[in-house]
Structure formats: structure tokens, C-alpha cells
Design a protein around this motif. Structure first.
Motif, PDB file in Angstrom:
ATOM      1  N   ASN A   1       0.808  -1.224   0.000  1.00  0.00           N
ATOM      2  CA  ASN A   1       0.000   0.000   0.000  1.00  0.00           C
ATOM      3  C   ASN A   1       0.837   1.267   0.000  1.00  0.00           C
ATOM      4  O   ASN A   1       0.433   2.284   0.551  1.00  0.00           O
ATOM      5  N   GLY A   2       2.015   1.228  -0.598  1.00  0.00           N
ATOM      6  CA  GLY A   2       2.841   2.425  -0.638  1.00  0.00           C
ATOM      7  C   GLY A   2       4.316   2.097  -0.720  1.00  0.00           C
ATOM      8  O   GLY A   2       4.716   1.141  -1.378  1.00  0.00           O
TER       9      GLY A   2
ATOM     10  N   THR B   1      10.385   6.528   6.870  1.00  0.00           N
ATOM     11  CA  THR B   1       9.127   7.179   6.496  1.00  0.00           C
ATOM     12  C   THR B   1       8.266   6.206   5.698  1.00  0.00           C
ATOM     13  O   THR B   1       8.761   5.550   4.790  1.00  0.00           O
ATOM     14  N   PHE B   2       6.979   6.122   6.053  1.00  0.00           N
ATOM     15  CA  PHE B   2       6.013   5.364   5.280  1.00  0.00           C
ATOM     16  C   PHE B   2       5.312   6.336   4.336  1.00  0.00           C
ATOM     17  O   PHE B   2       4.824   7.376   4.770  1.00  0.00           O
ATOM     18  N   ILE B   3       5.255   5.986   3.082  1.00  0.00           N
ATOM     19  CA  ILE B   3       4.582   6.806   2.081  1.00  0.00           C
ATOM     20  C   ILE B   3       3.359   6.016   1.597  1.00  0.00           C
ATOM     21  O   ILE B   3       3.506   5.003   0.925  1.00  0.00           O
ATOM     22  N   GLN B   4       2.173   6.467   1.985  1.00  0.00           N
ATOM     23  CA  GLN B   4       0.936   5.771   1.646  1.00  0.00           C
ATOM     24  C   GLN B   4       0.506   6.058   0.219  1.00  0.00           C
ATOM     25  O   GLN B   4       0.647   7.176  -0.270  1.00  0.00           O
ATOM     26  N   ASN B   5      -0.048   5.043  -0.459  1.00  0.00           N
ATOM     27  CA  ASN B   5      -0.705   5.274  -1.742  1.00  0.00           C
ATOM     28  C   ASN B   5      -1.989   6.054  -1.481  1.00  0.00           C
ATOM     29  O   ASN B   5      -2.670   5.834  -0.490  1.00  0.00           O
ATOM     30  N   THR B   6      -2.323   6.953  -2.386  1.00  0.00           N
ATOM     31  CA  THR B   6      -3.566   7.721  -2.199  1.00  0.00           C
ATOM     32  C   THR B   6      -4.614   7.288  -3.172  1.00  0.00           C
ATOM     33  O   THR B   6      -4.424   6.597  -4.102  1.00  0.00           O
TER      34      THR B   6
END
Length: 94
Positions: A59-60, A89-94
Motif C-alpha cells: 500500500n505504498g 518514512t512510510f509513504i501511503q498510496n492515495t
């Protein structure tokens, strides 16, 4: 449909007492101080240098910033990273 799938997975975690990282397809991260990091459940390496590791997640992305980073071991869904880890850092899909 994705929303229902996530809800069913969360219920399965509680009812069946299954590990969350496996059922929810999230990474499991184990760190030893700021010198070593073991990451499970990734989907591939997107970028790597001695200062940055970027992994694809379900998911990211996971971004690890540090110094003198070295990948000591890499398998299909696991990475062992060593060096001076400064930021995650977690980068979430939008």
C-alpha cells in the motif's frame, strides 16, 4: 470492494489470532539500535544508495534515510540493512 477486503482481514486477525503483518500485508520491521534493520513483507527495491533505501510495499513505499547503508542480505520479501539509520518514512498510496 477493497474496503470490505480490509475489514475481513482485520476481523480474521482478531478471530483467528493470526499475525497482523501477514494478514494485512504490512511490513514487519525489526531494528537493532540505529545500526541494523530487518524488513519483511516488501514487494521490491525501488531505489538504493549509501544514503537511501526505498522499498515498494503493498500500500505504498518505505523510505529509509541514513549513512553508509549496505544491504547485507536480500530475499524475495526480506531485506537486511546495515549502516547508520537516521529516518524511516512510510509513504501511503492515495
Amino acid at each position: 470492494m477493497k474496503k470490505w477486503s480490509r475489514r475481513l482481514r482485520r476481523m480474521a486477525v482478531g478471530v483467528l489470532d493470526l499475525p497482523q503483518d501477514v494478514v494485512l500485508e504490512v511490513p514487519r520491521i525489526t531494528m537493532i539500535g540505529h545500526l541494523q534493520m530487518y524488513i519483511e513483507n516488501h514487494r521490491g527495491v525501488l531505489q538504493f544508495s549509501e544514503n537511501e533505501l526505498r522499498l515498494l510495499l503493498t500500500n505504498g513505499q518505505l523510505l529509509v534515510i541514513g549513512e553508509q547503508l549496505v544491504i547485507r542480505a536480500i530475499l524475495k520479501e526480506e531485506v537486511l540493512l546495515e549502516g547508520r539509520i537516521g529516518k524511516i518514512t512510510f509513504i501511503q498510496n492515495t
